[in-house]
Design a protein around this motif. Structure first.
Motif, PDB file in Angstrom:
ATOM      1  N   GLU A  16       0.432   3.392  -9.325  1.00  0.00           N
ATOM      2  CA  GLU A  16       1.423   3.694 -10.259  1.00  0.00           C
ATOM      3  C   GLU A  16       2.908   3.002 -10.078  1.00  0.00           C
ATOM      4  N   LEU A  17       3.246   2.992  -8.764  1.00  0.00           N
ATOM      5  CA  LEU A  17       4.671   2.449  -8.646  1.00  0.00           C
ATOM      6  C   LEU A  17       4.534   0.778  -8.363  1.00  0.00           C
ATOM      7  N   ALA A  18       3.469   0.293  -8.162  1.00  0.00           N
ATOM      8  CA  ALA A  18       2.966  -0.988  -7.924  1.00  0.00           C
ATOM      9  C   ALA A  18       3.214  -1.538  -9.465  1.00  0.00           C
ATOM     10  N   ALA A  60       0.981  -1.173   0.205  1.00  0.00           N
ATOM     11  CA  ALA A  60      -0.107  -0.187  -0.114  1.00  0.00           C
ATOM     12  C   ALA A  60       0.561   1.207  -0.136  1.00  0.00           C
ATOM     13  N   ARG A  61       2.071   1.115   0.647  1.00  0.00           N
ATOM     14  CA  ARG A  61       2.925   2.300   0.372  1.00  0.00           C
ATOM     15  C   ARG A  61       3.481   2.926  -0.759  1.00  0.00           C
ATOM     16  N   LEU A  62       3.280   1.845  -1.923  1.00  0.00           N
ATOM     17  CA  LEU A  62       3.802   2.014  -3.200  1.00  0.00           C
ATOM     18  C   LEU A  62       2.629   2.941  -4.048  1.00  0.00           C
ATOM     19  N   MET A  79      13.869  -0.070  -2.499  1.00  0.00           N
ATOM     20  CA  MET A  79      12.632   0.132  -2.212  1.00  0.00           C
ATOM     21  C   MET A  79      12.393   0.648  -0.817  1.00  0.00           C
ATOM     22  N   GLU A  80      13.305   0.048   0.214  1.00  0.00           N
ATOM     23  CA  GLU A  80      13.102   0.736   1.201  1.00  0.00           C
ATOM     24  C   GLU A  80      13.591   2.284   1.500  1.00  0.00           C
ATOM     25  N   TYR A  81      14.640   2.608   1.082  1.00  0.00           N
ATOM     26  CA  TYR A  81      15.165   3.694   0.768  1.00  0.00           C
ATOM     27  C   TYR A  81      14.011   4.871   0.171  1.00  0.00           C
ATOM     28  N   ALA A  82      13.295   4.625  -0.844  1.00  0.00           N
ATOM     29  CA  ALA A  82      12.132   5.177  -1.474  1.00  0.00           C
ATOM     30  C   ALA A  82      11.055   5.378  -0.422  1.00  0.00           C
ATOM     31  N   HIS A  83      10.715   4.486   0.371  1.00  0.00           N
ATOM     32  CA  HIS A  83       9.666   4.541   1.256  1.00  0.00           C
ATOM     33  C   HIS A  83      10.094   5.597   2.118  1.00  0.00           C
ATOM     34  N   GLU A  84      11.345   5.385   2.662  1.00  0.00           N
ATOM     35  CA  GLU A  84      11.757   6.446   3.837  1.00  0.00           C
ATOM     36  C   GLU A  84      11.850   7.958   3.265  1.00  0.00           C
ATOM     37  N   ARG A  85      12.355   8.150   2.109  1.00  0.00           N
ATOM     38  CA  ARG A  85      12.317   9.202   1.318  1.00  0.00           C
ATOM     39  C   ARG A  85      10.964   9.687   1.179  1.00  0.00           C
ATOM     40  N   GLY A 115       7.095  14.022   3.821  1.00  0.00           N
ATOM     41  CA  GLY A 115       5.872  14.227   4.057  1.00  0.00           C
ATOM     42  C   GLY A 115       4.844  13.794   3.070  1.00  0.00           C
ATOM     43  N   ARG A 116       5.087  12.909   2.189  1.00  0.00           N
ATOM     44  CA  ARG A 116       4.360  12.573   1.162  1.00  0.00           C
ATOM     45  C   ARG A 116       3.658  11.213   1.273  1.00  0.00           C
ATOM     46  N   GLY A 117       2.539  10.847   0.796  1.00  0.00           N
ATOM     47  CA  GLY A 117       2.003   9.496   1.070  1.00  0.00           C
ATOM     48  C   GLY A 117       2.764   8.223   0.219  1.00  0.00           C
ATOM     49  N   PRO A 118       1.922   7.601  -0.742  1.00  0.00           N
ATOM     50  CA  PRO A 118       2.542   6.629  -1.162  1.00  0.00           C
ATOM     51  C   PRO A 118       3.838   7.177  -2.140  1.00  0.00           C
ATOM     52  N   VAL A 119       4.733   6.274  -2.175  1.00  0.00           N
ATOM     53  CA  VAL A 119       6.098   6.324  -2.814  1.00  0.00           C
ATOM     54  C   VAL A 119       5.749   6.751  -4.196  1.00  0.00           C
ATOM     55  N   CYS A 120       6.420   7.648  -4.647  1.00  0.00           N
ATOM     56  CA  CYS A 120       6.342   8.130  -6.165  1.00  0.00           C
ATOM     57  C   CYS A 120       7.490   7.628  -7.124  1.00  0.00           C
ATOM     58  N   GLY A 121       7.418   7.654  -8.282  1.00  0.00           N
ATOM     59  CA  GLY A 121       8.503   7.356  -9.207  1.00  0.00           C
ATOM     60  C   GLY A 121       9.715   7.979  -9.077  1.00  0.00           C
TER      61      GLY A 121
END
Length: 177
Positions: free
Chosen positions: A30-32, A25-27, A121-127, A132-138
């Motif tokens: 689009e990222l999924a 769900a964090r993705l 993938m983990e770094y993208a979630h942390e970033r 302050g964004r919701g799901p990870v973006c491209g």
């Protein structure tokens, strides 16, 4: 019913890991789709794991915001050219080697992400969380891919004439706005 061998159990766990990553769900949707595209590319190319080059290829094909980071000009075409070459033989020296392991370890079973791609993938979630964004973006995933000089995607970028450090700096400046 077939007995569950350690090898079969490991494969099932890895396949579940792929599905979890795609449905994370964090993705976001689009990222999924990017992850699913990278997985299809890895399987089609006969690669054992999704690596950062698969993720970069999928991002460039499906995310307009990521393409915009590279600006106008021939850069995207050059990058896609290298990535296509990789899928038809350029990356043969990478086959069976685990990305991020120094190319020493050999993969014998189909797996999810390479260790380096999983870290991305983990770094993208942390970033995304840090900004302050919701799901990870491209662009979060692109920043995660280019931050590590050992990434196969960084090798592709460098061969195509893109400085990964400069690209990362641009991504950081644009995300702080």
């Amino acid at each position: 019913m077939q007995p569950r061998t350690p090898r079969r159990q490991a494969r099932e766990l890895q396949e579940q890991g792929i599905r979890r990553a795609e449905n994370d769900a964090r993705l976001g949707v689009e990222l999924a789709a990017v992850v699913a595209g990278a997985r299809r590319r890895a399987v089609r190319d006969g690669d054992r794991q999704i690596d950062t080059a698969h993720l970069l290829h999928s991002l460039l094909e499906s995310d307009a915001e990521v393409r915009a980071v590279f600006g106008e000009g021939p850069q995207i075409a050059r990058l896609l050219g290298y990535l296509v070459q990789r899928s038809i033989g350029y990356g043969l020296r990478w086959q069976s080697a685990v990305e991020g392991s120094g190319g020493v370890a050999v993969v014998t079973e189909a797996a999810g992400f390479s260790p380096l791609a999983a870290g991305c993938m983990e770094y993208a979630h942390e970033r995304a969380a840090r900004h302050g964004r919701g799901p990870v973006c491209g662009t979060d995933l692109l920043a995660a891919i280019v931050v590590d000089p050992r990434a196969r995607a960084v090798e592709v970028l460098e061969r195509a004439g893109t400085d990964h450090r400069e690209l990362f700096a641009r991504l950081e400046v644009s995300s702080s706005r």
